[in-house]
Design an enzyme around this catalytic site. Structure first.
Site, PDB file in Angstrom:
ATOM      1  N   HIS A 143       0.627  -1.283   0.183  1.00  0.00           N
ATOM      2  CA  HIS A 143      -0.053   0.098  -0.069  1.00  0.00           C
ATOM      3  C   HIS A 143       0.706   1.443  -0.047  1.00  0.00           C
ATOM      4  O   HIS A 143       0.278   2.400  -0.042  1.00  0.00           O
ATOM      5  CB  HIS A 143      -0.900  -0.006   1.003  1.00  0.00           C
ATOM      6  CG  HIS A 143      -0.194   0.308   2.588  1.00  0.00           C
ATOM      7  ND1 HIS A 143       0.473  -0.829   3.271  1.00  0.00           N
ATOM      8  CD2 HIS A 143      -0.281   1.335   3.144  1.00  0.00           C
ATOM      9  CE1 HIS A 143       0.709  -0.216   4.277  1.00  0.00           C
ATOM     10  NE2 HIS A 143       0.568   1.067   4.442  1.00  0.00           N
TER      11      HIS A 143
HETATM   12  C1  UD1 Z   1      -2.152   5.089   5.955  1.00  0.00           C
HETATM   13  C2  UD1 Z   1      -0.768   5.691   6.710  1.00  0.00           C
HETATM   14  C3  UD1 Z   1       0.156   4.413   6.570  1.00  0.00           C
HETATM   15  C4  UD1 Z   1      -0.335   3.106   7.276  1.00  0.00           C
HETATM   16  C5  UD1 Z   1      -1.775   2.692   6.457  1.00  0.00           C
HETATM   17  C6  UD1 Z   1      -2.206   1.493   7.080  1.00  0.00           C
HETATM   18  C7  UD1 Z   1      -0.615   8.146   6.677  1.00  0.00           C
HETATM   19  C8  UD1 Z   1       0.405   8.967   5.864  1.00  0.00           C
HETATM   20  N1  UD1 Z   1      -0.279   6.966   6.109  1.00  0.00           N
HETATM   21  O1  UD1 Z   1      -1.901   4.849   4.821  1.00  0.00           O
HETATM   22  O2  UD1 Z   1       1.149   4.854   7.400  1.00  0.00           O
HETATM   23  O3  UD1 Z   1       0.671   2.184   7.190  1.00  0.00           O
HETATM   24  O4  UD1 Z   1      -2.650   3.965   6.780  1.00  0.00           O
HETATM   25  O5  UD1 Z   1      -3.334   1.048   6.252  1.00  0.00           O
HETATM   26  O6  UD1 Z   1      -1.047   8.267   7.702  1.00  0.00           O
HETATM   27  N2  UD1 Z   1      -9.195   4.542   1.823  1.00  0.00           N
HETATM   28  C9  UD1 Z   1     -10.339   3.980   1.819  1.00  0.00           C
HETATM   29  N3  UD1 Z   1     -10.897   3.640   2.862  1.00  0.00           N
HETATM   30  C10 UD1 Z   1     -10.665   4.052   4.138  1.00  0.00           C
HETATM   31  C11 UD1 Z   1      -9.223   4.617   4.252  1.00  0.00           C
HETATM   32  C12 UD1 Z   1      -8.611   5.157   3.115  1.00  0.00           C
HETATM   33  O7  UD1 Z   1     -10.880   3.664   0.694  1.00  0.00           O
HETATM   34  O8  UD1 Z   1     -11.061   3.688   5.148  1.00  0.00           O
HETATM   35  C13 UD1 Z   1      -8.285   4.909   0.749  1.00  0.00           C
HETATM   36  C14 UD1 Z   1      -8.680   6.424   0.252  1.00  0.00           C
HETATM   37  O9  UD1 Z   1      -9.055   6.405  -1.155  1.00  0.00           O
HETATM   38  C15 UD1 Z   1      -7.481   7.117   0.623  1.00  0.00           C
HETATM   39  C16 UD1 Z   1      -6.324   6.099   0.425  1.00  0.00           C
HETATM   40  O10 UD1 Z   1      -7.165   4.804   0.799  1.00  0.00           O
HETATM   41  O11 UD1 Z   1      -7.155   8.298  -0.341  1.00  0.00           O
HETATM   42  C17 UD1 Z   1      -5.238   6.222   1.470  1.00  0.00           C
HETATM   43  O12 UD1 Z   1      -5.769   6.445   2.686  1.00  0.00           O
HETATM   44  P1  UD1 Z   1      -4.690   7.124   3.792  1.00  0.00           P
HETATM   45  O13 UD1 Z   1      -5.363   6.976   5.014  1.00  0.00           O
HETATM   46  O14 UD1 Z   1      -4.527   8.592   3.247  1.00  0.00           O
HETATM   47  O15 UD1 Z   1      -3.559   6.497   3.879  1.00  0.00           O
HETATM   48  P2  UD1 Z   1      -3.036   4.875   3.755  1.00  0.00           P
HETATM   49  O16 UD1 Z   1      -2.405   4.528   2.449  1.00  0.00           O
HETATM   50  O17 UD1 Z   1      -4.363   4.024   4.191  1.00  0.00           O
END
Ligand code: UD1
Length: 311
Positions: free
Chosen positions: A201
């Site tokens: 991811h």
């Molecule tokens: C975040 C953390 C990362 C951690 C990971 C665990 C930061 C900078 N990154 O990354 O360190 O390893 O969580 O999973 O804080 N999304 C969904 N549903 C959700 C949440 C996110 O669909 O419930 C999608 C959205 O499109 C979003 C993307 O995933 O834009 C990324 O989510 P985000 O929380 O920004 O970062 P992670 O990649 O999950």
């Protein structure tokens, strides 16, 4: 003492569960739980609260997704009034995600002491957003709880006073030890005897189409010899769709709840990942782990554990 905990994402929940449980047995501790809502899908959030026995949050800030600046700023904007209203004596933040650094920034400006659980880890790679979060959070924290001695050394090298550093061990592994007996009773659900378990991811691996294609091609090669079981983060699944990549040779699944994922790790022939925590969990379980990164903030997993960096 009024203690406010800030949680936001999947890995935060595993780290907070044992801390919340330990403090709940103390009559002098009043605990308040704030979920920032950085993770909001049931499979990334609610299911973890249920499986880990975390109480319902007192506040859910429902920030959702966004760019780093937008998400961090939104958490700060929505968290500040909660701190002003609740007046905690200490705020506990976990790990290295945007929710962690946002809460630390708010508290330090309101002069509320911050305790950081999983302090001191460093990949020394500032292109990783988590490294920035770790550096800033530790700089602002008053109590630094480290998982391992390399964390103590990193903090000492950055000039953190020894009296503020507490090497408490790895709380995420406390959760693993607690729930492994339940994971061991999980049904196999038609899994083959031998399989590679994959998670990916990190933006550096999944956001660029050529990089992601190269990684998935390598995984398809692995798939010639070994079934590849791949619970995909929503971000990764979206990129695979956006870039139109074929993944027939891989068994793509939705994100898996904590206990089922622990069972998958335990039974895997090899785990291929870019996660931080999974490097530690496989080390504890003695399962070989290939980490698709050039560096790690958890070096003991390569010196003492089962982890090999294959960036
Ligand atoms: C975040 C953390 C990362 C951690 C990971 C665990 C930061 C900078 N990154 O990354 O360190 O390893 O969580 O999973 O804080 N999304 C969904 N549903 C959700 C949440 C996110 O669909 O419930 C999608 C959205 O499109 C979003 C993307 O995933 O834009 C990324 O989510 P985000 O929380 O920004 O970062 P992670 O990649 O999950």
């Amino acid at each position: 003492m009024k203690i406010l905990h800030v949680l936001g994402t999947r890995p935060n929940f595993m780290k907070a569960a044992p801390v919340l449980r330990a403090l709940s047995s103390r009559a002098d501790a009043q605990q308040i739980l704030v979920h920032t809502g950085q993770h909001y899908d049931r499979n990334l959030s609610d299911i973890f609260f249920e499986q880990l026995g975390i109480p319902q949050p007192n506040f859910n800030l429902e920030v959702g997704s966004g760019s780093h600046a937008a998400q961090t700023a939104e958490i700060m904007r929505r968290f500040e009034p909660v701190v002003l209203e609740q007046k905690p004596e200490v705020v506990v933040v976990y790990g290295d995600v945007n929710s962690t650094v946002a809460a630390a920034l708010v508290c330090s400006k309101l002069l509320v002491p911050v305790a950081h659980v999983e302090a001191g880890l460093r990949s020394f790679d500032r292109t990783m957003p988590e490294e920035i979060n770790r550096l800033v959070t530790d700089r602002l924290s008053d109590f630094l709880f480290t998982p391992s001695v390399d964390g103590d050394e990193n903090l000492a090298n950055e000039g953190v006073a020894k009296k503020n550093i507490y090497c408490v061990g790895n709380v995420m592994i406390d959760t693993l030890v607690n729930l492994l007996p339940i994971a061991e009773r999980c049904p196999k659900n038609g899994l083959p005897e031998r399989y590679a378990l994959v998670t990916l991811h990190r933006p550096s691996n999944v956001d660029d189409s050529e990089t992601l294609k190269r990684i998935l091609r390598s995984l398809a090669d692995v798939g010639e010899q070994l079934a590849v079981v791949f619970p995909a983060h929503p971000r990764t699944r979206r990129r695979i769709l956006d870039f139109g990549i074929e993944v027939q040779k891989l068994h793509l699944l939705d994100p898996v709840p904590y206990i089922e994922f622990l069972a998958l790790q335990r039974g895997a022939t090899v785990v291929i990942t870019d996660s931080g925590g999974i490097q530690e969990e496989t080390t504890y379980l003695g399962v070989p782990c290939l980490t698709v990164r050039n560096n790690t903030e958890r070096p003991i997993t390569t010196t003492l554990g089962t982890n090999i960096l294959v960036g």
